[in-house]
Design a protein around this motif. Sequence first.
Motif, PDB file in Angstrom:
ATOM      1  N   PRO A  18      30.513  84.330  46.226  1.00 46.23           N
ATOM      2  CA  PRO A  18      31.169  83.322  47.062  1.00 46.23           C
ATOM      3  C   PRO A  18      30.596  82.509  48.277  1.00 46.23           C
ATOM      4  O   PRO A  18      29.451  83.016  48.686  1.00 46.23           O
ATOM      5  CB  PRO A  18      32.205  84.237  47.611  1.00 46.23           C
ATOM      6  CG  PRO A  18      31.698  85.652  47.715  1.00 46.23           C
ATOM      7  CD  PRO A  18      30.695  85.708  46.493  1.00 46.23           C
ATOM      8  N   ASP A  19      30.966  81.518  48.738  1.00 47.20           N
ATOM      9  CA  ASP A  19      30.573  80.807  49.567  1.00 47.20           C
ATOM     10  C   ASP A  19      30.970  81.528  50.956  1.00 47.20           C
ATOM     11  O   ASP A  19      32.077  81.897  51.122  1.00 47.20           O
ATOM     12  CB  ASP A  19      31.161  79.421  49.710  1.00 47.20           C
ATOM     13  CG  ASP A  19      30.623  78.602  50.983  1.00 47.20           C
ATOM     14  OD1 ASP A  19      30.039  78.993  52.047  1.00 47.20           O
ATOM     15  OD2 ASP A  19      30.689  77.086  50.712  1.00 47.20           O
ATOM     16  N   PRO A  20      30.145  81.889  51.899  1.00 47.32           N
ATOM     17  CA  PRO A  20      30.305  82.654  53.222  1.00 47.32           C
ATOM     18  C   PRO A  20      31.698  81.941  53.902  1.00 47.32           C
ATOM     19  O   PRO A  20      32.137  82.568  54.526  1.00 47.32           O
ATOM     20  CB  PRO A  20      29.075  82.587  53.878  1.00 47.32           C
ATOM     21  CG  PRO A  20      27.981  82.556  52.819  1.00 47.32           C
ATOM     22  CD  PRO A  20      28.548  81.433  51.788  1.00 47.32           C
ATOM     23  N   ALA A  21      31.537  80.629  54.018  1.00 42.74           N
ATOM     24  CA  ALA A  21      32.556  79.815  54.546  1.00 42.74           C
ATOM     25  C   ALA A  21      33.908  79.736  53.935  1.00 42.74           C
ATOM     26  O   ALA A  21      34.915  79.652  54.613  1.00 42.74           O
ATOM     27  CB  ALA A  21      32.006  78.527  54.739  1.00 42.74           C
TER      28      ALA A  21
ATOM     29  N   VAL B 222      36.978  80.439  55.984  1.00 45.56           N
ATOM     30  CA  VAL B 222      38.224  81.570  55.336  1.00 45.56           C
ATOM     31  C   VAL B 222      37.577  82.863  55.759  1.00 45.56           C
ATOM     32  O   VAL B 222      36.226  83.115  55.527  1.00 45.56           O
ATOM     33  CB  VAL B 222      38.196  81.664  53.905  1.00 45.56           C
ATOM     34  CG1 VAL B 222      39.082  82.614  53.373  1.00 45.56           C
ATOM     35  CG2 VAL B 222      38.831  79.859  53.392  1.00 45.56           C
ATOM     36  N   CYS B 223      38.308  83.830  56.350  1.00 49.24           N
ATOM     37  CA  CYS B 223      38.086  84.965  57.087  1.00 49.24           C
ATOM     38  C   CYS B 223      39.018  85.947  56.505  1.00 49.24           C
ATOM     39  O   CYS B 223      40.025  85.732  55.905  1.00 49.24           O
ATOM     40  CB  CYS B 223      37.848  85.012  58.479  1.00 49.24           C
ATOM     41  SG  CYS B 223      39.141  84.242  59.421  1.00 49.24           S
TER      42      CYS B 223
ATOM     43  N   PRO C 230      36.610  86.586  51.823  1.00 50.61           N
ATOM     44  CA  PRO C 230      37.536  87.557  50.977  1.00 50.61           C
ATOM     45  C   PRO C 230      37.278  87.082  49.543  1.00 50.61           C
ATOM     46  O   PRO C 230      36.667  86.064  49.037  1.00 50.61           O
ATOM     47  CB  PRO C 230      38.949  87.077  51.419  1.00 50.61           C
ATOM     48  CG  PRO C 230      38.807  86.563  52.769  1.00 50.61           C
ATOM     49  CD  PRO C 230      37.488  85.834  52.702  1.00 50.61           C
ATOM     50  N   PRO C 231      37.732  87.976  48.512  1.00 56.94           N
ATOM     51  CA  PRO C 231      37.520  87.758  47.174  1.00 56.94           C
ATOM     52  C   PRO C 231      38.029  86.330  46.920  1.00 56.94           C
ATOM     53  O   PRO C 231      38.839  85.994  47.254  1.00 56.94           O
ATOM     54  CB  PRO C 231      38.388  88.823  46.382  1.00 56.94           C
ATOM     55  CG  PRO C 231      38.366  89.916  47.505  1.00 56.94           C
ATOM     56  CD  PRO C 231      38.219  89.078  48.994  1.00 56.94           C
TER      57      PRO C 231
END
Length: 484
Positions: free
Chosen positions: A150-153, A181-182, A347-348
């Motif tokens: 996934p993209d860390p952002a 996104v967190c 997140p997933p």
Amino acid sequence: MAVPQTNFAWATLLDVGPPERGGRRLHDRLAHALRTAIREGRLVEGAAVPPSRALAEEFGCSRWVVTEAYGQLIAEGYLAARVGSATRVSWSPDTVPPPPPRTPRAPEPAPIRYDLAPGLPDLRAFPRRRWADAVRAVTGSAVHYDLGLPDPAGHAVLRTTVAQYLRRSRGADADAASVSVCAGVTDGLVRTCRALVARGIADLAVEHPGWGRLRDAATSTGLRVHPVPVDQDGLRVDDLARTPARAVVVGAAHQFPTGTVLSPDRRARLVRWAREVDGFVIEDDYDAEFRYDHHPVAVMQGMDPSRVFLLGSVSKTLSPALGLGWLVAPAVTTTALRAANPVAAAPPVLDQLALATFIDRGWYDAHLRAARRRFRSRRDLLVRTLAERVPEGRVSGTAAGLHILLHLPDDVDTRAAVKAASTAGLRLSDLDDYRVERSAERALVLGYGNISDIEIPAAVALLREALRSAVGTSRQPPAVADPY
């Protein structure tokens, strides 16, 4: 010199069982039979086992079978072999250390029957079917590269959807590039604080009273935390200006736990303060979707997106179990934000895409409309019931969010009330739980998100009994009757 036959385990019954098709081999079965005999005490410690040649003749097998079984038990510590001596049993059940003495266990607390603690939405009303539909839809439609790292952002689809949602519903100035996104508000705050530290900011102000986890999250990043008091108009900006802080966390739309709304004048002054100190405001928009007396107040971030971070999540609207939130950052901090959190995991991806679908199809807005109606009715019911059953209490807090503040007479020990209520199966929160130190003010923070309407009368009845038991008789005027 011959060793007497009675020293060997000739008389011990070793049940190796019949051959098994596709099962354990004979040496494994023999090792299991010997191990069982030792564990059961039929082969005692110090007893010699038969020579491998003799036992092989007994079973009509090759000597290799017996030596393999003995070798396995020697490795496990059940047997010991010495040069020039018989192989002997080296273990017995008596050598096992006795279990530690059992210490008396504290009595189990009563199961919680009614939940009046703040922090949770109505978990019974989680939209299971539509969420499952969203997960099913994205699982079937996701392209193969969505299933990679996934993209860390955060996924671009959800970042775009969140930006659009915040613009139309919260008045934010956001685009996909500014959204990360967190896992929730706390995760977003930790990321923000690390970015602030990287920019040379060492001091952060927080509202007092306030959510302790936010203070702890900021402290964990190395920032010095300064509590700033809150009054009926929200954060006291004049007190903030007297601290060395260059950043502040504020619940502008609905402060926790006092329930106040930051006044228009203080909103403007807070933004000016951030400009004057070359600092930032971190806006915690944790339950702003729930306003019952009029339309929710727009976010501060729209007033100055270059100075205000915006934190939000679905923990108070859907469920904290989803672990989905967002962080809208000023453009000048985006690079520092990414660099300061190189191992922060998003997140997933499938959950992110499911939330995007849930919002894009209008299901999130529909869920919020139904939740607002439900929570407004529930809040009114709780306030009415408290007025009837706890007349000496005073309710405060804006008609918003998922909790109220119940102020109590000075002779009530709120800490004792919380303990008594817990013993009776009622979960409460003391206002002092959200302070740095105890205060003379007596108040309880009552949440109504995770309790049903039909449970409120019984819950308030238990609350009344807990308050009755927590009245401090030494401070109570003798001529005044117990109000509870």
